[in-house]
Scaffold this active site. Structure first.
Site, PDB file in Angstrom:
ATOM      1  CG  ASP A  67      65.484  18.015  11.905  1.00 19.29           C
ATOM      2  OD1 ASP A  67      64.495  18.578  11.038  1.00 19.29           O
ATOM      3  OD2 ASP A  67      65.648  17.507  13.056  1.00 19.29           O
ATOM      4  CG  ASN A 134      65.686   9.775  21.223  1.00 15.47           C
ATOM      5  OD1 ASN A 134      65.186  10.853  21.241  1.00 15.47           O
ATOM      6  ND2 ASN A 134      66.538   9.349  20.403  1.00 15.47           N
ATOM      7  CG  HIS A 136      65.397  13.464  18.864  1.00 12.90           C
ATOM      8  ND1 HIS A 136      65.372  12.763  17.900  1.00 12.90           N
ATOM      9  CD2 HIS A 136      64.004  14.259  18.836  1.00 12.90           C
ATOM     10  CE1 HIS A 136      64.313  12.521  16.999  1.00 12.90           C
ATOM     11  NE2 HIS A 136      63.522  13.365  17.643  1.00 12.90           N
ATOM     12  CD  GLU A 141      68.609  11.106  17.290  1.00 15.73           C
ATOM     13  OE1 GLU A 141      67.886  11.463  18.262  1.00 15.73           O
ATOM     14  OE2 GLU A 141      68.250  10.328  16.437  1.00 15.73           O
TER      15      GLU A 141
HETATM   16  P1  PGA Z   1      56.902  13.856  16.592  1.00 19.58           P
HETATM   17  O1  PGA Z   1      58.443  13.946  16.653  1.00 19.58           O
HETATM   18  O2  PGA Z   1      56.168  15.072  16.553  1.00 19.58           O
HETATM   19  O3  PGA Z   1      56.421  13.106  15.314  1.00 19.58           O
HETATM   20  O4  PGA Z   1      56.410  12.967  17.911  1.00 19.58           O
HETATM   21  C1  PGA Z   1      58.946  14.840  17.506  1.00 19.58           C
HETATM   22  C2  PGA Z   1      60.199  14.432  17.260  1.00 19.58           C
HETATM   23  O5  PGA Z   1      61.009  13.593  16.842  1.00 19.58           O
HETATM   24  O6  PGA Z   1      61.145  15.755  17.421  1.00 19.58           O
END
Ligand code: PGA
Length: 239
Positions: A67, A134, A136, A141
């Site tokens: 992404d 959350n 995702h 999302e």
């Molecule tokens: P993080 O993010 O590794 O910074 O916890 C993970 C994500 O949002 O996929």
């Protein structure tokens, strides 16, 4: 799902790097799916060390990132393009790298183009994933459906809050992004998801044993035939 529980972030990073290096040793022309966020940084550091010691060679490897924010200046230090160069690509010899173009004027065309690129590559051999609080994966999302293809997405309020730590102000976090969809991710032959820290314990529990629902996008991974989850003690404490 195969679950590997390790003691701490350092061991998690080493284990993830070993699995990626083994994939590349087995198939030097591997297509790797890569991720940003703080979780995979340790694995990238370990892979850089292994590369410098001559233990892994990425000369035949193609990488696709999950992404990118949109709009974002590629050269700006908030872009995932910049992040990947800083944390990994500038230090190793990955032959070809692809990241959705956060500068594309026509984001719909860019989504279509990226989806096509992934498919035409023959499909990802090993996809690395983090997980948001959350649930995702990539920027898929929580929603009322699972988006299939690479798509343009409005970031969830909780994602904007979580990612604000990388920006001066929360209001600087881009509100939109381009992300691989669930079908794009599922095209990967193997998936490896990493999670570290107590803050991820609840979403890991839900991902592994909760209801499969687009309200928790990671839950769909229960349906993929080859998923390995590496968690440290804190992230795995509710399993
Ligand atoms: P993080 O993010 O590794 O910074 O916890 C993970 C994500 O949002 O996929």
């Amino acid at each position: 799902m195969k679950i590997i529980k390790v003691e701490n972030y350092e061991t998690l990073s080493k284990k993830a790097a070993e699995i990626i290096a083994a994939q590349v040793a087995e198939k030097p022309a591997s297509i790797l799916g890569l991720a940003t966020g703080s979780t995979p940084v340790g694995a990238y550091q370990e892979l850089i060390r292994m590369y410098k010691r001559g233990e892994v060679d990425f000369a035949g490897v193609t990488a696709f990132n999950l992404d990118e924010y949109h709009p974002v200046k590629k050269s700006g230090d908030q872009s995932y393009d910049y992040f990947m160069k800083e944390k990994f690509f500038n230090h190793v010899n990955v032959a070809k790298t692809f990241i959705p173009n956060g500068e594309a004027a026509d984001h719909a065309a860019e989504c279509e183009n990226y989806e096509k690129l992934v498919y035409e590559s023959g499909g990802i051999d090993l996809q690395l994933l983090g997980i948001g609080n959350n649930g995702h994966i990539g920027f898929n999302e929580p929603a009322d459906h699972f988006p299939a293809a690479t798509h343009y997405v409005a970031l969830d309020e909780s994602t904007i809050k979580a990612n604000a730590r990388f920006f001066e102000n929360e209001s600087d976090v881009p509100k939109n992004a381009i992300t691989m969809g669930i079908r794009t991710i599922f095209k990967a032959k193997k998936i490896m998801l990493l999670a570290s820290g107590a803050g991820k314990a609840e979403c890991i529990k839900e991902m592994v044993g909760g209801k499969i629902t687009p309200k928790n996008p990671s839950s769909i991974l229960q349906l993929h035939p080859d998923v390995t989850i590496i968690v440290d003690k804190d992230a795995g404490r509710l399993l």
